[in-house]
Every structure is written in structure tokens, then in C-alpha cells.
Scaffold this motif. Structure first.
Motif, mmCIF file in Angstrom:
data_model
loop_
_atom_site.group_PDB
_atom_site.id
_atom_site.type_symbol
_atom_site.label_atom_id
_atom_site.label_comp_id
_atom_site.label_asym_id
_atom_site.label_seq_id
_atom_site.Cartn_x
_atom_site.Cartn_y
_atom_site.Cartn_z
ATOM 1 N N GLY A 21 0.811 -1.214 0.000
ATOM 2 C CA GLY A 21 0.000 0.000 0.000
ATOM 3 C C GLY A 21 0.845 1.264 0.000
ATOM 4 N N TRP A 22 0.152 2.403 0.024
ATOM 5 C CA TRP A 22 0.843 3.678 -0.173
ATOM 6 C C TRP A 22 1.364 4.313 1.115
ATOM 7 N N THR A 23 0.688 4.144 2.222
ATOM 8 C CA THR A 23 1.135 4.789 3.457
ATOM 9 C C THR A 23 1.049 3.819 4.622
ATOM 10 N N GLY A 24 1.836 4.112 5.649
ATOM 11 C CA GLY A 24 1.788 3.311 6.862
ATOM 12 C C GLY A 24 2.398 1.942 6.735
ATOM 13 N N GLN A 25 3.176 1.713 5.692
ATOM 14 C CA GLN A 25 3.772 0.403 5.483
ATOM 15 C C GLN A 25 5.122 0.306 6.193
ATOM 16 N N THR A 26 5.501 -0.910 6.553
ATOM 17 C CA THR A 26 6.784 -1.151 7.214
ATOM 18 C C THR A 26 7.729 -1.845 6.254
ATOM 19 N N ILE A 27 8.908 -1.255 6.066
ATOM 20 C CA ILE A 27 9.937 -1.807 5.188
ATOM 21 C C ILE A 27 11.009 -2.457 6.046
ATOM 22 N N GLY A 28 11.288 -3.721 5.784
ATOM 23 C CA GLY A 28 12.360 -4.421 6.468
ATOM 24 C C GLY A 28 13.654 -4.320 5.675
ATOM 25 N N VAL A 29 14.743 -4.031 6.364
ATOM 26 C CA VAL A 29 16.049 -3.907 5.700
ATOM 27 C C VAL A 29 16.985 -4.941 6.309
ATOM 28 N N THR A 30 17.377 -5.896 5.525
ATOM 29 C CA THR A 30 18.308 -6.932 5.963
ATOM 30 C C THR A 30 19.363 -7.130 4.890
ATOM 31 N N ALA A 31 20.509 -7.706 5.261
ATOM 32 C CA ALA A 31 21.647 -7.807 4.349
ATOM 33 C C ALA A 31 22.012 -9.264 4.096
ATOM 34 N N PRO A 32 21.309 -9.943 3.205
ATOM 35 C CA PRO A 32 21.618 -11.351 2.923
ATOM 36 C C PRO A 32 22.900 -11.538 2.117
ATOM 37 N N SER A 33 23.443 -10.450 1.586
ATOM 38 C CA SER A 33 24.716 -10.505 0.870
ATOM 39 C C SER A 33 25.725 -9.636 1.625
ATOM 40 N N SER A 34 25.865 -8.380 1.244
ATOM 41 C CA SER A 34 26.809 -7.490 1.928
ATOM 42 C C SER A 34 26.105 -6.522 2.865
ATOM 43 N N GLY A 35 26.767 -6.246 3.998
ATOM 44 C CA GLY A 35 26.326 -5.194 4.899
ATOM 45 C C GLY A 35 27.205 -3.976 4.729
ATOM 46 N N LEU A 36 27.140 -3.056 5.680
ATOM 47 C CA LEU A 36 27.881 -1.809 5.574
ATOM 48 C C LEU A 36 28.927 -1.704 6.679
ATOM 49 N N SER A 37 30.150 -1.365 6.272
ATOM 50 C CA SER A 37 31.178 -1.062 7.255
ATOM 51 C C SER A 37 30.803 0.245 7.955
ATOM 52 N N GLU A 38 31.445 0.522 9.071
ATOM 53 C CA GLU A 38 31.012 1.625 9.934
ATOM 54 C C GLU A 38 30.970 2.963 9.225
#
Length: 338
Positions: free
Chosen positions: A7-24
Motif C-alpha cells: 500500500g501507499w502509506t503506513g507500510q513497514t519496510i524491512g532492511v536486511t543484508a543477505p549478501s553485503s552489509g555496511l562497514s562503519e
């Protein structure tokens, strides 16, 4: 095929790193992107794998798989967008609980397309090849990047249209941010065709990053024939590929392996994203590759579309019924979720 809906509003986005993550030093990218989505009335839930990177992966494979499985199965998370690609997404495939994956959007490109491709083939759930999470960190989004919201909010049975961008970025420059957009759009976009008489092609979209999905050939995650029979009712596949760094001869070998594996037996066409890769080898150019497979397969071959590592890029849905038309500045992609 099953099509998720966001939907357009009020949605929750999950962010996960199944490949590369981020260095500091790259953590501010996640914080910026999180703020931009919150500005657009979305909630963001960032997983622990996003914040670490070691030995070309965000975390040990079981940790990566567990977090992705948890987000897929969490009913409070409406879509998943990894931070970016990487090198080792293929590790995760044996640990995914394919039988429990719900109809939920997974969006990304580069190495993430390894997961997109496998999930669609194994489950019949549509996945979205498009911007990664860090691509959303500018205050304004260009029209091509913005389309991911329209695409993911398209209900089953409906059609969504995307048009060619006006400009694209030839090189990445993370040290300098343009005032309005994240990208340095510095060259005119032009979708092209090998055969001028072939300017339109239709089929069921399937593809991803050539350098990563080629490794699924001959595995349980690359059974294109069964997918085409069971999920697409044997409709022809319209293949799309983006190339990151491979040379012209490496692209040729990859496509030839796909051909020998039967991936192109019932194909309607192939479209390639523009690329900074495709290095010429002994006078064999990337254009020669496209011409070779146009002749070998006798199907339309389009290239330099808004797909891949030279942004901005469209959002392409694996499994969707699509038509691509090359008509100058009015070039377009129509996708129907059927």
C-alpha cells in the motif's frame, strides 16, 4: 504467479543484508535512507546484519538466512529491501524456508537478484528487480527511481507503465552529492535495438544480474523449464540482464551456457541494461555479443535500457507479463500482474 501488494502509506519496510552489509563509515547511508522513507510515511525496521561486513559478507550465512527468513515471515513487515548487493547471496539459498515464504515484495538488484530469481522460480511469487535501499537516501527521487512505489502498489490483474529516463549516470561519485538527487545524471538515455525492424517485444519477465544468476544453472534454484511450465503456462520468457563488470567474452560465455542449459528455448526476446562493463577482448565488443545472440536465437535483442549499475533504473517484476516498446523518448515498459 502470486503478486504481493504494498500500500501507499503506513507500510513497514524491512532492511536486511543477505549478501553485503555496511562497514562503519557507510552507516550514514542507512540512516539517510531511513529518514527519506519516514518522510514518505513509511516505517523502517533495520536488521542487525546491515551494520556489519567481514570476509565479503555481512555476517555468517546462518545469521543472514535467519534474519531474512524472520523478516519474510513477520506479518508486521510489508516489504523487504536489502541495503545493496554484494558477493555471497548464493550462500543463503539452502537455508531459506521456501515453503513458508508469503506473498511479500523483495526488492533489489545486483547480487540480490540471485535471491529474487530463486524465490520466484521456487515459489511462483513475483519479486522486484529495482533500486536497493541505499538508492533511496536523497531528499528527492528521480521519476525512474520513484516508480518502485507505483510498481509495488499495483494490484494483481492491473497494469503499470514505466517510461525511459531522460538522463543516466555514467560513473559513481559518492564524495559529491548533487543538490536535488543522489545520482549524477550526466548522459542522455537511449534505448536501442539490434534490428531496427524489431522495436517491440512481449513475454514474461525473468532475469537479473548476469554475473550472479548464471551460477544457478544446474542447481535446484535455476529450474527455468519447470517454472515456465508450472507458473507461466508455457508462455515465452522475456529475459532481462544487467552486467556489472564482466568483459564482452565473459558475457558471451555466460549467455552461451544459458543457451546450452535450455534457458532460451522458449524465449521471446532479451533486453540488456546499459553497462560500464563489457570490456572489449581482442576486438570482440559487447555490441558484438548482442548481435551474436540476436542471430543465434532469432529473437529481438534490446540494449541500454534503464536496468542495473548505471542508474536510474526501472523496477522489473519477475513473472509479470510485459511489453517493451522502443520509440525514442516515448519508449516504455508495460507490466501486467496476471
Amino acid at each position: 504467479m502470486r503478486y504481493p501488494y504494498l500500500g501507499w502509506t503506513g507500510q513497514t519496510i524491512g532492511v536486511t543484508a543477505p549478501s553485503s552489509g555496511l562497514s562503519e563509515e557507510l552507516h550514514p547511508m542507512i540512516e539517510e535512507a531511513t529518514n527519506r522513507l519516514r518522510d514518505r510515511q513509511m516505517t523502517v525496521q533495520v536488521g542487525q546484519t546491515v551494520w556489519t561486513q567481514q570476509q565479503a559478507a555481512s555476517a555468517p550465512v546462518q545469521t543472514r538466512a535467519d534474519e531474512l527468513n524472520a523478516m519474510l515471515q513477520n506479518p508486521e513487515i510489508d516489504a523487504i529491501i536489502p541495503p545493496f548487493g554484494g558477493e555471497r547471496a548464493i550462500d543463503v539459498l539452502p537455508f531459506l524456508d521456501f515453503e513458508r515464504i508469503p506473498a511479500k515484495w523483495l526488492l533489489g538488484y545486483s547480487d540480490i537478484s540471485t535471491l529474487l530469481f530463486a524465490i520466484t522460480l521456487k515459489t511462483g511469487i513475483a519479486t522486484a528487480h529495482g533500486p536497493n535501499f541505499v538508492d533511496m537516501r536523497s531528499e528527492e527521487w528521480d521519476e525512474t527511481t520513484t516508480a518502485w512505489r507505483r510498481v509495488l502498489a499495483t494490484p494483481a490483474g492491473a497494469t503499470v507503465t514505466q517510461w525511459t529516463s531522460d538522463l543516466y549516470q555514467t560513473n559513481w561519485n559518492h564524495a559529491e552529492r548533487p543538490e536535488r538527487y543522489m545520482y549524477h545524471l550526466d548522459a542522455a538515455t537511449e534505448w536501442k535495438t539490434i534490428d531496427p525492424a524489431q522495436k517491440q517485444v512481449s513475454g514474461r519477465l525473468l532475469g537479473g544480474c548476469l554475473e550472479t544468476i548464471r551460477h544457478l544453472i544446474g542447481t535446484p534454484y535455476g529450474d527455468v523449464v519447470t517454472f515456465q511450465t508450472d507458473q507461466l503456462n508455457e508462455e515465452p520468457i522475456l529475459w532481462y540482464f544487467e552486467v556489472s563488470e564482466a568483459s564482452a567474452t565473459d558475457v558471451h560465455r555466460s549467455l552461451m551456457q544459458m543457451y546450452l542449459a535450455g534457458w532460451f528455448e522458449r524465449a521471446s526476446g532479451i533486453v540488456f541494461g546499459r553497462t560500464a562493463g563489457g570490456r572489449t577482448v581482442e576486438e570482440y565488443t559487447i555490441l558484438d555479443v548482442y548481435e551474436t545472440f540476436n542471430e543465434l536465437l532469432d529473437i529481438p535483442v534490446f540494449y541500454d535500457l534503464d536496468i542495473g549499475h548505471q542508474p536510474p533504473q526501472m523496477t522489473l517484476v519477475n513473472g509479470a507479463s510485459a511489453t517493451i516498446m522502443i520509440q525514442g523518448k516515448d519508449s516504455r515498459l508495460d507490466m501486467t500482474f496476471q
